[in-house]
Design a protein around this motif. Structure first.
Motif, PDB file in Angstrom:
ATOM      1  N   PHE A  76      10.096   8.971   7.602  1.00  0.00           N
ATOM      2  CA  PHE A  76       9.399   8.522   8.808  1.00  0.00           C
ATOM      3  C   PHE A  76       9.435   6.997   8.903  1.00  0.00           C
ATOM      4  N   ALA A  77       9.113   6.344   7.748  1.00  0.00           N
ATOM      5  CA  ALA A  77       9.134   4.876   7.732  1.00  0.00           C
ATOM      6  C   ALA A  77      10.544   4.361   7.987  1.00  0.00           C
ATOM      7  N   ALA A  78      11.532   5.029   7.394  1.00  0.00           N
ATOM      8  CA  ALA A  78      12.909   4.556   7.487  1.00  0.00           C
ATOM      9  C   ALA A  78      13.474   4.762   8.884  1.00  0.00           C
ATOM     10  N   GLU A  79      13.073   5.857   9.508  1.00  0.00           N
ATOM     11  CA  GLU A  79      13.633   6.205  10.800  1.00  0.00           C
ATOM     12  C   GLU A  79      13.273   5.168  11.856  1.00  0.00           C
ATOM     13  N   ARG A  80      12.113   4.531  11.689  1.00  0.00           N
ATOM     14  CA  ARG A  80      11.700   3.502  12.643  1.00  0.00           C
ATOM     15  C   ARG A  80      12.628   2.287  12.586  1.00  0.00           C
ATOM     16  N   VAL A  81      13.275   2.096  11.404  1.00  0.00           N
ATOM     17  CA  VAL A  81      14.168   0.952  11.243  1.00  0.00           C
ATOM     18  C   VAL A  81      15.624   1.360  11.446  1.00  0.00           C
ATOM     19  N   LEU A  82      15.988   2.463  10.820  1.00  0.00           N
ATOM     20  CA  LEU A  82      17.403   2.851  10.778  1.00  0.00           C
ATOM     21  C   LEU A  82      17.812   3.782  11.911  1.00  0.00           C
ATOM     22  N   GLY A  83      16.853   4.290  12.690  1.00  0.00           N
ATOM     23  CA  GLY A  83      17.199   5.193  13.783  1.00  0.00           C
ATOM     24  C   GLY A  83      17.366   6.624  13.310  1.00  0.00           C
ATOM     25  N   GLU A  84      17.597   7.508  14.270  1.00  0.00           N
ATOM     26  CA  GLU A  84      17.577   8.933  13.961  1.00  0.00           C
ATOM     27  C   GLU A  84      18.899   9.466  13.437  1.00  0.00           C
ATOM     28  N   SER A  85      19.642   8.649  12.720  1.00  0.00           N
ATOM     29  CA  SER A  85      20.881   9.185  12.153  1.00  0.00           C
ATOM     30  C   SER A  85      20.556   9.806  10.800  1.00  0.00           C
TER      31      SER A  85
ATOM     32  N   GLY B 114      12.636  -4.494   3.187  1.00  0.00           N
ATOM     33  CA  GLY B 114      11.612  -5.441   3.609  1.00  0.00           C
ATOM     34  C   GLY B 114      11.018  -5.109   4.970  1.00  0.00           C
ATOM     35  N   GLN B 115      11.733  -4.311   5.765  1.00  0.00           N
ATOM     36  CA  GLN B 115      11.243  -4.007   7.121  1.00  0.00           C
ATOM     37  C   GLN B 115      10.469  -2.706   7.201  1.00  0.00           C
ATOM     38  N   LEU B 116      10.428  -1.967   6.093  1.00  0.00           N
ATOM     39  CA  LEU B 116       9.719  -0.679   6.146  1.00  0.00           C
ATOM     40  C   LEU B 116       8.219  -0.932   6.260  1.00  0.00           C
ATOM     41  N   GLU B 117       7.556  -0.113   7.052  1.00  0.00           N
ATOM     42  CA  GLU B 117       6.119  -0.274   7.303  1.00  0.00           C
ATOM     43  C   GLU B 117       5.323  -0.116   5.988  1.00  0.00           C
TER      44      GLU B 117
END
Lengths: 222, 483
Positions: B180-189, B203-206
């Motif tokens: 969930f945290a990663a998807e906000r940064v990396l998109g739904e791939s 560093g960008q993960l919530e």
């Protein structure tokens, strides 16, 4: 978010609420056969809610995971469990360690905790299903409670599978489902796990003449 | 042929073959040959990684770098020696009528599939597949723990399945939160669960989601590591299963679960300000060390006692990685290696000893040195090694952990010393009369395999006196990856 909740989101919330209700019904149910049917109904609701998410968001892989849920949790696993109950002659009454009303009250507290834990996360989510994350966590916790309070091996397994339902709901509500390869792997693990448990039940029955786990309290440190 | 593909294919194919042909006379040899093949492939892969650096396999789904190739080599090596040990051991068990042919078949096929699951867990780049492989590793060993079908072994297997099942469900929830945290940064791939992609954006993960996710992952995988208070399954499963299974559970599975935590810790460290993950691990580690040390003195069953000793060492290693930094990570990795080699050697020796005396109760095992001097000395030296006596390698790693703790976490030092001291008193006092003392035990129909015991102890001794420079470089490289 606009003030009016779209119809699909309302439908998803409805299904999630039904899943939570079924989790409570499982907690209150004393008979093994009815318990397995409740588990199958929970799976079916989960499948329908995944379908609604799939239709309203156009996420094509969710169709597959809905199909997988239908196949595994509505048809295959309940069938295996029913067969086990018949072959093992499990007595229908399930004895709970704590009486049912107390369990329900504990369950209510767990639901409140789950909603509080999930609130900050679902605020960050952008999916239309985000309201259901709290319900998903609550289902996981209720299933956990069922595993703790029940004495029969087979009810513990139903609790375990119901916990998996909750996790699946969490995955669809927070992120529109895990990548397909992971979902397939999880489904395979669950299936193999239940088959191994089936074998295992026969071993337990042969050894203890019962599936009551209070026979299994010999291993202690002293 | 690619070493990596070979390494995964050999245990998978031979596991399937042994399911079908496991009752043939040559099946035990196939088990050893397959393990040898896996080990050679792993050695080839290691040489390749050392020479060429990290690589991917099957697209980006598998990723091998200096950190996990080190675990791969260790896993394949202990897998090989355990299969050599289990040859005569299992034949003796069959001769005593404790195991039938179908159960030996089950043992061999599950052993290979277990190796496959562990190697897949170690090499996968996808944190979801990591979870799937960890669960598969549990499933393959459940029926091995209950192999003797005694009431106690069934109870142990049931506990193992339910506790680890619940634990690993927590880890799945943690993985979902991570996704969930990663998807906000990396998109739904599908890339959002790939570790190599996650590490670039850590560093960008919530931070809030990552903190919650790491708690669930630590508790979930921690159940499999045997961290207190979730360790209850471990002594039972180790004591009631066949000894080769105890050796691989203790020497390998615990490592793989800890490896999963380490991979997640690197991501959590990048995302969460303040040393959140490290502090959690320090707390869990110290608590585990203490709980295990004090349970040690109450044990009567020899395999149970060494299972608690494994919990104790896992606590120490978790503590070391919790401190973080190049020195503590180096010490943690070294200690993991030493513990794997020493503990499996001890279980080999204990396995032969219990077979000879026909009991696992320590008060009934006496005078091993008279029955078979090699087994007696193997157990004695192994015990001294695991208790951290110089010149064995465990001393070096424990010394490094202790001195590092003194410098950076002085308040933890008394706790560490107390735990290690209590464990020393408990184990040494019980092993000494088992090795020396009077006895009247009989010979075994099949001569035991002693080589693995001394091979492991020899390596531990060598690493205590001298760590070859390429190994040091390797450890440093791996420790650096952990931040």
């Amino acid at each position: 978010m606009s003030s009016a909740i779209p119809f699909s989101a309302q439908l998803i919330n409805l299904f999630a609420a039904v899943i939570l209700l079924l989790a409570f019904a499982m907690l209150a149910q004393r008979r093994v056969v009815a318990l397995i049917n409740l588990f199958a109904m929970q799976g079916l609701t989960l499948c329908l809610s995944t379908l609604v998410v799939a239709v309203s968001t156009g996420q094509s892989h969710l169709y597959y995971s809905a199909g997988l849920t239908l196949l595994l949790k509505v048809l295959l696993l309940p069938w295996i469990l029913h067969r086990l109950v018949r072959k093992l002659n499990v007595k229908s009454e399930v004895e709970a360690l704590i009486n049912i009303p107390t369990t329900m009250l504990v369950g209510l507290v767990l639901v409140m905790i789950a909603f509080n834990v999930a609130l900050p996360i679902s605020e960050l989510s952008h999916t239309i299903t985000r309201g259901t994350l709290g319900i998903a966590l609550a289902v996981v916790m209720l299933a956990f409670l069922m595993m703790i309070t029940r004495q029969k091996a087979i009810t513990q397994v139903v609790g375990f599978l119901s916990m998996e339902n909750g996790l699946f709901l969490a995955a669809t509500s927070a992120t529109y489902g895990m990548p397909m390869v992971v979902e397939l792997g999880i489904a395979l693990d669950v299936l193999v796990g239940v088959i191994i448990l089936g074998v295992f039940f026969f071993q337990i029955r042969d050894q203890f003449d019962s599936l009551d786990i209070h026979h299994m309290e010999r291993l202690k440190d002293n | 042929m690619d070493f990596f593909v070979l390494m995964l294919a050999i245990p998978l194919v031979s596991g399937a073959l042994l399911t079908v042909f496991g009752e043939c006379d040559w099946a035990p040899n196939l088990n050893i040959i397959a393990s040898l093949g896996t080990f050679l492939a792993a050695a080839g892969l290691t040489a390749e990684i050392v020479a060429n650096g990290p690589r991917f396999a099957f697209g980006e789904q598998f990723f091998i770098d200096s950190l996990n190739v080190f675990f791969v080599a260790l896993t394949a090596f202990v897998g090989l020696t355990t299969s050599i040990f289990s040859g005569p051991y299992m034949r003796n068990e069959a001769e005593h009528g404790r195991l039938t042919k179908p159960r030996l078949r089950l043992y061999k096929s599950m052993y290979q599939l277990f190796m496959f699951a562990m190697l897949a867990a170690l090499t996968t780049n996808n944190l979801g597949i990591l979870w799937v492989a960890m669960e598969a590793a549990t499933l393959t060993t459940v029926l091995l723990v209950s192999l003797y079908r005694t009431p106690a072994s069934l109870e142990a297997a049931w506990k193992y399945f339910i506790l680890c099942g619940v634990g690993i469900a927590q880890a799945l929830f943690g993985t979902i939160l991570l996704y969930f945290a990663a998807e906000r940064v990396l998109g739904e791939s599908g890339n959002a669960l790939l570790w190599t992609h996650l590490i670039d954006v850590k560093g960008q993960l919530e931070p809030n989601i990552m903190a919650l996710s790491f708690i669930f992952l630590l508790v979930g995988y921690g159940t499999k590591v045997g961290l207190a208070p979730l360790h209850n399954w471990l002594p039972d499963a180790h004591a009631e299963g066949p000894t080769p299974v105890s050796a691989v559970l203790s020497g390998l599975l615990l490592n793989v679960a800890l490896y999963a935590i380490l991979r997640c810790k690197v991501l959590a460290d990048g995302a969460i300000p303040g040393d959140f993950a490290g502090k959690l691990m320090i707390g869990f580690g110290l608590f585990t060390l203490l709980v295990a040390a004090f349970f040690l003195s109450r044990q009567k069953d020899v395999k149970r006692m060494f299972a608690y000793s494994s919990i104790e060492h896992m606590g120490l290693i978790t503590f070391a990685f919790g401190m973080g930094g190049p020195v503590a990570n180096f010490a943690g990795l070294l200690h993991m290696t030493m513990h794997s080699l020493t503990k499996s050697a001890i279980f080999f020796a204990v396995g032969h000893a219990t077979q000879k005396t026909g009991t696992q109760l320590m008060e009934n095992i006496r005078g091993l040195i008279r029955i078979n001097p090699l087994i007696g000395w193997g157990l004695m030296l192994g015990t001294l090694a695991i208790l951290g006596m110089p010149p064995f390698g465990v001393f070096a790693s424990e010394f490094m952990i202790l001195t590092h703790a003194m410098k950076h976490y002085p308040w933890a030092t008394p706790v560490l010393l107390l735990g290690l001291g209590v464990a020393f008193a408990a184990i040494f006092g019980k092993v000494q009369p088992m090795v020396f003392g009077e006895t009247e035990a009989k010979r075994l129909p099949h001569a035991p395999a002693i080589t693995p015991v001394f091979l492991h102890l020899g390596i531990v001794l060598m690493l205590g006196l001298y760590i070859p420079p390429y190994l040091t470089r390797w450890f440093h490289e791996a420790a650096r990856m952990l931040g």
